[in-house]
Write a protein that holds these residues in place. Structure first.
Motif, PDB file in Angstrom:
ATOM      1  N   SER A 104       0.823  -1.209   0.000  1.00  0.00           N
ATOM      2  CA  SER A 104       0.000   0.000   0.000  1.00  0.00           C
ATOM      3  C   SER A 104       0.858   1.259   0.000  1.00  0.00           C
ATOM      4  N   THR A 105       1.920   1.248   0.789  1.00  0.00           N
ATOM      5  CA  THR A 105       2.819   2.391   0.865  1.00  0.00           C
ATOM      6  C   THR A 105       3.527   2.621  -0.468  1.00  0.00           C
ATOM      7  N   ILE A 106       3.994   1.549  -1.073  1.00  0.00           N
ATOM      8  CA  ILE A 106       4.662   1.655  -2.375  1.00  0.00           C
ATOM      9  C   ILE A 106       3.706   2.235  -3.416  1.00  0.00           C
ATOM     10  N   THR A 107       2.472   1.772  -3.418  1.00  0.00           N
ATOM     11  CA  THR A 107       1.473   2.278  -4.363  1.00  0.00           C
ATOM     12  C   THR A 107       1.215   3.762  -4.146  1.00  0.00           C
ATOM     13  N   GLU A 108       1.054   4.171  -2.893  1.00  0.00           N
ATOM     14  CA  GLU A 108       0.806   5.589  -2.587  1.00  0.00           C
ATOM     15  C   GLU A 108       2.005   6.459  -2.969  1.00  0.00           C
ATOM     16  N   ILE A 109       3.202   5.977  -2.689  1.00  0.00           N
ATOM     17  CA  ILE A 109       4.408   6.732  -3.048  1.00  0.00           C
ATOM     18  C   ILE A 109       4.471   6.911  -4.563  1.00  0.00           C
ATOM     19  N   ASN A 110       4.180   5.835  -5.283  1.00  0.00           N
ATOM     20  CA  ASN A 110       4.190   5.901  -6.741  1.00  0.00           C
ATOM     21  C   ASN A 110       3.208   6.961  -7.237  1.00  0.00           C
ATOM     22  N   GLU A 111       2.009   6.975  -6.670  1.00  0.00           N
ATOM     23  CA  GLU A 111       0.980   7.915  -7.108  1.00  0.00           C
ATOM     24  C   GLU A 111       1.294   9.359  -6.697  1.00  0.00           C
ATOM     25  N   ARG A 112       1.717   9.561  -5.477  1.00  0.00           N
ATOM     26  CA  ARG A 112       1.900  10.928  -4.966  1.00  0.00           C
ATOM     27  C   ARG A 112       3.224  11.570  -5.361  1.00  0.00           C
ATOM     28  N   PHE A 113       4.271  10.752  -5.478  1.00  0.00           N
ATOM     29  CA  PHE A 113       5.593  11.307  -5.772  1.00  0.00           C
ATOM     30  C   PHE A 113       6.071  10.973  -7.179  1.00  0.00           C
ATOM     31  N   ASP A 114       5.297  10.181  -7.904  1.00  0.00           N
ATOM     32  CA  ASP A 114       5.627   9.788  -9.275  1.00  0.00           C
ATOM     33  C   ASP A 114       6.997   9.120  -9.359  1.00  0.00           C
ATOM     34  N   VAL A 115       7.257   8.222  -8.419  1.00  0.00           N
ATOM     35  CA  VAL A 115       8.469   7.411  -8.452  1.00  0.00           C
ATOM     36  C   VAL A 115       8.068   5.945  -8.297  1.00  0.00           C
ATOM     37  N   ALA A 116       8.805   5.097  -8.979  1.00  0.00           N
ATOM     38  CA  ALA A 116       8.583   3.659  -8.860  1.00  0.00           C
ATOM     39  C   ALA A 116       9.709   3.073  -8.020  1.00  0.00           C
ATOM     40  N   ILE A 117       9.349   2.328  -7.012  1.00  0.00           N
ATOM     41  CA  ILE A 117      10.357   1.689  -6.163  1.00  0.00           C
ATOM     42  C   ILE A 117      10.674   0.322  -6.769  1.00  0.00           C
ATOM     43  N   PRO A 118      11.900   0.151  -7.268  1.00  0.00           N
ATOM     44  CA  PRO A 118      12.264  -1.134  -7.875  1.00  0.00           C
ATOM     45  C   PRO A 118      12.352  -2.236  -6.816  1.00  0.00           C
ATOM     46  N   ALA A 119      12.187  -3.465  -7.269  1.00  0.00           N
ATOM     47  CA  ALA A 119      12.165  -4.618  -6.362  1.00  0.00           C
ATOM     48  C   ALA A 119      13.421  -4.711  -5.509  1.00  0.00           C
ATOM     49  N   ASP A 120      14.576  -4.355  -6.061  1.00  0.00           N
ATOM     50  CA  ASP A 120      15.814  -4.472  -5.288  1.00  0.00           C
ATOM     51  C   ASP A 120      15.926  -3.441  -4.171  1.00  0.00           C
ATOM     52  N   LYS A 121      15.026  -2.452  -4.162  1.00  0.00           N
ATOM     53  CA  LYS A 121      15.017  -1.439  -3.103  1.00  0.00           C
ATOM     54  C   LYS A 121      13.980  -1.760  -2.014  1.00  0.00           C
ATOM     55  N   ILE A 122      13.220  -2.827  -2.219  1.00  0.00           N
ATOM     56  CA  ILE A 122      12.213  -3.216  -1.229  1.00  0.00           C
ATOM     57  C   ILE A 122      12.886  -4.154  -0.226  1.00  0.00           C
ATOM     58  N   VAL A 123      13.638  -3.522   0.666  1.00  0.00           N
ATOM     59  CA  VAL A 123      14.392  -4.240   1.695  1.00  0.00           C
ATOM     60  C   VAL A 123      14.091  -3.594   3.047  1.00  0.00           C
ATOM     61  N   PRO A 124      14.236  -4.342   4.125  1.00  0.00           N
ATOM     62  CA  PRO A 124      13.897  -3.805   5.451  1.00  0.00           C
ATOM     63  C   PRO A 124      14.561  -2.472   5.777  1.00  0.00           C
ATOM     64  N   GLU A 125      15.817  -2.295   5.390  1.00  0.00           N
ATOM     65  CA  GLU A 125      16.522  -1.056   5.722  1.00  0.00           C
ATOM     66  C   GLU A 125      15.805   0.174   5.174  1.00  0.00           C
ATOM     67  N   ASN A 126      15.155   0.032   4.026  1.00  0.00           N
ATOM     68  CA  ASN A 126      14.477   1.168   3.405  1.00  0.00           C
ATOM     69  C   ASN A 126      13.081   1.418   3.971  1.00  0.00           C
ATOM     70  N   PHE A 127      12.567   0.485   4.760  1.00  0.00           N
ATOM     71  CA  PHE A 127      11.207   0.613   5.283  1.00  0.00           C
ATOM     72  C   PHE A 127      11.139   0.601   6.805  1.00  0.00           C
ATOM     73  N   ASN A 128      12.278   0.585   7.475  1.00  0.00           N
ATOM     74  CA  ASN A 128      12.287   0.522   8.942  1.00  0.00           C
ATOM     75  C   ASN A 128      11.912   1.840   9.598  1.00  0.00           C
ATOM     76  N   SER A 129      12.038   2.937   8.856  1.00  0.00           N
ATOM     77  CA  SER A 129      11.661   4.238   9.421  1.00  0.00           C
ATOM     78  C   SER A 129      11.169   5.146   8.300  1.00  0.00           C
ATOM     79  N   ALA A 130      10.415   6.148   8.681  1.00  0.00           N
ATOM     80  CA  ALA A 130       9.954   7.132   7.706  1.00  0.00           C
ATOM     81  C   ALA A 130      11.147   7.864   7.111  1.00  0.00           C
ATOM     82  N   ALA A 131      12.168   8.129   7.920  1.00  0.00           N
ATOM     83  CA  ALA A 131      13.353   8.829   7.430  1.00  0.00           C
ATOM     84  C   ALA A 131      14.061   8.017   6.346  1.00  0.00           C
ATOM     85  N   ALA A 132      14.197   6.714   6.558  1.00  0.00           N
ATOM     86  CA  ALA A 132      14.839   5.853   5.561  1.00  0.00           C
ATOM     87  C   ALA A 132      14.004   5.792   4.285  1.00  0.00           C
TER      88      ALA A 132
END
Length: 75
Positions: free
Chosen positions: A36-64
């Motif tokens: 859901s977060t990835i979908t919202e980011i894609n829609e609101r910021f017009d960026v696609a998060i590639p599969a290799d970036k979907i790792v815990p380090e990138n989602f452990n905090s809002a800052a990351a």
């Protein structure tokens, strides 16, 4: 960043995403939340998060996650 915090707060209003730093490690966000977060980011910021970036380090905090969004916006 405020818009990202809004996205996250819509998922779990009881969590202070501005200070929480173990969203994945403590299972605050589950796989559905991440999708859901990835979908919202894609829609609101017009960026696609590639599969290799979907790792815990990138989602452990809002800052990351915000750092990832900024990185993708610059590409």
């Amino acid at each position: 960043m405020d818009e990202l915090l809004e996205i996250l707060s819509e998922l779990h209003p009881e969590i202070d995403f501005s200070t929480h730093t173990a969203l994945i490690d403590e299972a605050v966000l589950d796989s559905f939340d991440i999708v859901s977060t990835i979908t919202e980011i894609n829609e609101r910021f017009d960026v696609a998060i590639p599969a290799d970036k979907i790792v815990p380090e990138n989602f452990n905090s809002a800052a990351a996650l915000w750092a990832l969004v900024e990185e993708l916006e610059d590409e």
